[in-house]
Structures are given as C-alpha cells and as structure tokens.
Design a protein around this motif. Structure first.
Motif, PDB file in Angstrom:
ATOM      1  N   PRO A  59       0.811  -1.235   0.000  1.00 21.48           N
ATOM      2  CA  PRO A  59       0.000   0.000   0.000  1.00 21.48           C
ATOM      3  C   PRO A  59       0.836   1.274   0.000  1.00 21.48           C
ATOM      4  O   PRO A  59       0.510   2.224  -0.704  1.00 21.48           O
ATOM      5  CB  PRO A  59      -0.839  -0.123   1.276  1.00 21.48           C
ATOM      6  N   ASP A  60       1.914   1.323   0.800  1.00 19.91           N
ATOM      7  CA  ASP A  60       2.738   2.541   0.862  1.00 19.91           C
ATOM      8  C   ASP A  60       3.390   2.846  -0.489  1.00 19.91           C
ATOM      9  O   ASP A  60       3.478   4.017  -0.899  1.00 19.91           O
ATOM     10  CB  ASP A  60       3.828   2.389   1.936  1.00 19.91           C
ATOM     11  N   ARG A  61       3.819   1.824  -1.164  1.00 17.01           N
ATOM     12  CA  ARG A  61       4.429   2.029  -2.473  1.00 17.01           C
ATOM     13  C   ARG A  61       3.383   2.512  -3.479  1.00 17.01           C
ATOM     14  O   ARG A  61       3.657   3.381  -4.315  1.00 17.01           O
ATOM     15  CB  ARG A  61       5.065   0.725  -2.954  1.00 17.01           C
ATOM     16  N   LYS A  62       2.190   1.960  -3.398  1.00 19.84           N
ATOM     17  CA  LYS A  62       1.103   2.406  -4.274  1.00 19.84           C
ATOM     18  C   LYS A  62       0.787   3.880  -4.022  1.00 19.84           C
ATOM     19  O   LYS A  62       0.613   4.657  -4.958  1.00 19.84           O
ATOM     20  CB  LYS A  62      -0.150   1.554  -4.032  1.00 19.84           C
ATOM     21  N   ARG A  63       0.722   4.255  -2.738  1.00 22.30           N
ATOM     22  CA  ARG A  63       0.415   5.647  -2.375  1.00 22.30           C
ATOM     23  C   ARG A  63       1.479   6.596  -2.928  1.00 22.30           C
ATOM     24  O   ARG A  63       1.168   7.612  -3.567  1.00 22.30           O
ATOM     25  CB  ARG A  63       0.312   5.776  -0.855  1.00 22.30           C
ATOM     26  N   LYS A  64       2.758   6.236  -2.737  1.00 20.91           N
ATOM     27  CA  LYS A  64       3.845   7.110  -3.193  1.00 20.91           C
ATOM     28  C   LYS A  64       3.859   7.249  -4.719  1.00 20.91           C
ATOM     29  O   LYS A  64       4.073   8.340  -5.254  1.00 20.91           O
ATOM     30  CB  LYS A  64       5.191   6.554  -2.706  1.00 20.91           C
ATOM     31  N   ASN A  65       3.614   6.128  -5.408  1.00 19.96           N
ATOM     32  CA  ASN A  65       3.615   6.179  -6.876  1.00 19.96           C
ATOM     33  C   ASN A  65       2.440   6.978  -7.419  1.00 19.96           C
ATOM     34  O   ASN A  65       2.575   7.692  -8.426  1.00 19.96           O
ATOM     35  CB  ASN A  65       3.611   4.759  -7.459  1.00 19.96           C
ATOM     36  N   LEU A  66       1.286   6.879  -6.777  1.00 17.41           N
ATOM     37  CA  LEU A  66       0.126   7.669  -7.207  1.00 17.41           C
ATOM     38  C   LEU A  66       0.382   9.163  -7.006  1.00 17.41           C
ATOM     39  O   LEU A  66       0.006   9.988  -7.847  1.00 17.41           O
ATOM     40  CB  LEU A  66      -1.134   7.237  -6.452  1.00 17.41           C
ATOM     41  N   ILE A  67       1.049   9.509  -5.920  1.00 18.54           N
ATOM     42  CA  ILE A  67       1.391  10.914  -5.658  1.00 18.54           C
ATOM     43  C   ILE A  67       2.368  11.417  -6.730  1.00 18.54           C
ATOM     44  O   ILE A  67       2.219  12.529  -7.247  1.00 18.54           O
ATOM     45  CB  ILE A  67       1.992  11.084  -4.235  1.00 18.54           C
TER      46      ILE A  67
END
Length: 437
Positions: free
Chosen positions: A361-369
């Motif tokens: 989830p954290d990687r998904k959040r950072k990539n979406l940002i």
C-alpha cells in the motif's frame, strides 16, 4: 551440378541460412552453434563423400507438435549437418524449377508471399467468381510418393550424384519415440528441401489448372479454384479430385473440402465479407478469421499475466514483437475497429500489471502521488478493497498511467502501427527471365 552444390560459395550460403534459422538438433543432438567447428574439421571429408556418392545421411528425428485444433503434426528434424547439405541442394535446384512454376503459385518462392495469394483471391471473388472449390489435401507432406517426385525432378536434373543425394534425403528413416521407421513416401516438414519439393510436385496440378483455363490460387498445399456457379464448382471439383487421385496419388480430406460461397470461405487466416461502401454493391472485403482473433488475444493475455516473473520493459518488448508480426500479416484486412477495442483491453491489462508490481500500500500511495494524485486520494486508493482488474479500469489509473506514459516505457499502439503498415503497397511480382549466354 554436384560441383555447383559443393562449391565453397554455395556451402557458405547454406551454412549461414541454417545458422540464422536456428532450429533444434537432430538425432545426434548437435546444435547449429556447433556447426562451424565441425564443418571446418570434417567439411572436406563430407564434400568428397557427396561427390563420390558415399555420403551417409543420418536418420531424422520425428517430433509431434500441437496444432490449433487440438491435434498434432509430425515434424521431421534432420541433423544440423544434413540440413546444411539439404539447403545447399535446395539452392541449386530452386533456380532450375522456378522458371517452370506457374504465376498463381505463391508459397515458398522468391518474391512471392501470402498477401499476393489473398489479394488475387479477393480479385477473383470481386470479379464475380463467388463459388469456390476449396480442396484440402489429406496429410499432404506425409503422402507424397517418392517415385513420382523423383521422376519429375529427373526430367530436369541429369546429375547422378545430385539425384542420389536427393533420394537418400527422401528415404532417410525417421526416429519416432525411440523406434526407427522406414520411409517410402512423404516429405517431412522441418526439412529445408520440403517446401521446394512440394512446389515441384504440385506444379503439375498448377499446369493442369492452367491448361483448363481455371482461375485458382495455390499457397503450398493450400489451393482453391474460383468459378461462377455452384454447378460448375461441383464439376470442376470432381475432375480435380480424380486428377489428384490418379496422376499424383494424393488423397483429399473430404471433411474439409467442398464447394464454398465467398462469405463462408477462409484463406490463410483471412475471411471475405460483403462491403457496404457506397458504389461497391456486391463487392467483398477482407476480414480476419474469428479463431485468429481469439488466438491473438490469448497470446496477449498470456504475456500480460501479472505472475510472469519479468520486467515491465521486457514484457512490452515481447508484446511489441507479437503485435508487429500479427499486424504485418493481417494488415490487408479491415481490422481497425476491432483493434481499437482490443487495445483498450490490452492497456488495462498493462495497468493491472503495474498495479500488481507496486504490491504494498505505501508504495502504491507514493507512486500515485508521483503521478499527480493528491495525497488524501492517493492514500484512499492505495488501501482500496477493489480487485486489481477493477482498479486498472478505474479513472485513478486511466488518468495517471496514460497512453503517453506507456509509450515512454516502450509501448507501441496497435491501431497506430496498423495505420502505418496498411498504407504500404508491395511491388508487383515479375517473372524471372531466362538468360542465354
């Protein structure tokens, strides 16, 4: 002729062709990568044996490969060394017989291809020959009678050593599941000689069709005859069946052969459907056979499986290779609408792969940002309970992982590539001219 066959230039060309074609090893398990060192050491010995008619041909390896209909096809794989000398023999025989081949034979010939065969077929249909005699030869490559083929070749080739070498290649036993079997008929697929030998035999059929004034198209063992009525089609079909049976001793597959109308006829993966363009009433256009679409989509689906352990760049490279080959072959057909729908599905599959690769989830959040999504929204989407396929089709990925961004990673648009290739017109075929010195 045997001196021409064993000349340094001819053998070098044959070696290079075999090396570039790669292919599996035969019964001796020698690979094409080992050929150079073997030929350097034993090449002169093999040449002397061929010229003295003492060369011993190795058995061929029988390998069954699956067909799209669920059945299998038997391939006969000669040893890599035998393939070199078969290719050398092919190179000296081809120019001799090419001059005698007929205009509407398109398979395995210089400057001839499947597109020309399909275009000729469409021309016949649009000229009013909408009843088609579609004949499928039953296991053609397994049914060729050696004595008929050798008699046809001997009419033009009087070199005893070359004929003996050819006969030994034809009669080489085949190893199937550990058992060696004699061969008295058949030209195994997998041999460099088999395409030329099939054309030599079926050229007799071409000449018969030409003498009767029939419109026809032949690509290897796939041929069809075009007439203007169902009655004429039945009459022609029966007479050609008798010619194949009595003169060439080739059986036909009655289940797959018959009289077709244009709309139910398929040729080399293409179908024919009426066009509704203004001013073209009664005309037909090319489409891709339904099974070919299904097969293409199935291959794309496999290449975009999220569990394949490969980088995104390598995945894209494989898709591009498949796409280019498929579109280059089917570019004559009207496929843009279907291709557009397929491409939308493909892009979603790629987005799904990217989403899966992000994993946590954290990687998904950072990539979406990084892709421009505000922090709150990125946090919510990174922890969504929606399945990956649903997320791939959602606006959150479609507006961030855009076509432009995919292209930056190497993606090539199917529709754009089709539009580029479909406007290229191939030069017309011209028959080679015999020169007299």
């Amino acid at each position: 002729m045997i001196k021409q066959l064993t000349s340094k230039q001819n053998l070098n060309e044959a070696y290079l062709r075999v090396y570039r074609n790669k292919g599996a090893g035969g019964v001796d398990n020698i690979q094409v990568t080992e050929l150079k060192s073997i030929l350097k050491t034993l090449g002169q010995q093999y040449i002397k044996q061929i010229e003295r008619e003492t060369y011993q041909v190795s058995p061929i390896l029988g390998v069954e490969i699956p067909k799209s209909n669920g059945k299998t096809r038997l391939l006969g794989i000669p040893t890599a060394i035998d393939r070199v000398y078969q290719q050398a023999l092919h190179q000296v025989l081809q120019p001799i017989f090419e001059l005698d081949f007929q205009q509407h034979s398109y398979g395995f010939r210089p400057n001839r291809n499947a597109h020309q065969a399909i275009s000729q077929s469409l021309e016949y249909i649009n000229s009013g020959c909408a009843d088609i005699v579609d004949i499928d030869l039953k296991s053609f490559f397994d049914e060729v009678e050696h004595y008929i083929l050798l008699e046809l070749i001997h009419k033009k080739v009087k070199c005893k050593a070359s004929m003996r070498l050819l006969r030994s290649f034809l009669r080489a036993p085949i190893l199937i599941k550990g058992k060696l079997q004699k061969r008295r008929k058949g030209v195994p697929q997998g041999s460099p000689l088999s395409p030329l030998l099939s054309n030599i035999l079926l050229n007799e059929l071409d000449k018969e069709l030409e003498s009767r004034g029939h419109r026809y198209v032949r690509y290897a063992d796939d041929f069809s005859i075009y007439v203007k009525s169902k009655l004429a089609a039945k009459r022609v079909g029966n007479s050609i069946y008798k010619f194949l049976r009595d003169k060439l001793q080739l059986p036909i597959n009655r289940e797959k052969s018959g009289v077709r109308r244009s709309s139910s006829f398929n040729l080399l993966g293409y179908g024919f459907v009426p066009t509704y363009k203004k001013g073209e009433k009664g005309k037909f256009q090319l489409v891709v056979k339904a099974s070919k679409w299904k097969e293409f989509k199935s291959k794309l689906k496999y290449l975009t499986r999220k569990t394949i352990p490969t980088s995104f760049e390598e995945r894209i490279a494989r898709i591009n290779r498949l796409m280019r080959g498929w579109i280059n072959y089917f570019k004559l057909a009207s496929i843009q609408i279907k291709l557009t729908k397929l491409e939308q599905w493909l892009r979603n599959r790629l987005r799904y792969c990217i989403w899966h690769d992000w994993k946590k989830p954290d990687r998904k959040r950072k990539n979406l940002i990084r892709l421009g999504i505000e922090q709150g929204k990125a946090y919510a989407w990174s922890r969504t309970r929606m399945g990956g396929w649903a997320v791939a089709q959602s606006p959150i990925l479609r507006t961030t992982i855009t076509v432009k961004r995919l292209k930056m990673r190497g993606y090539v648009s199917l529709v754009e590539y089709y539009q580029l290739t479909s406007i290229i017109v191939e030069p017309p075929y011209t028959r080679p001219v015999r020169t007299v010195v």
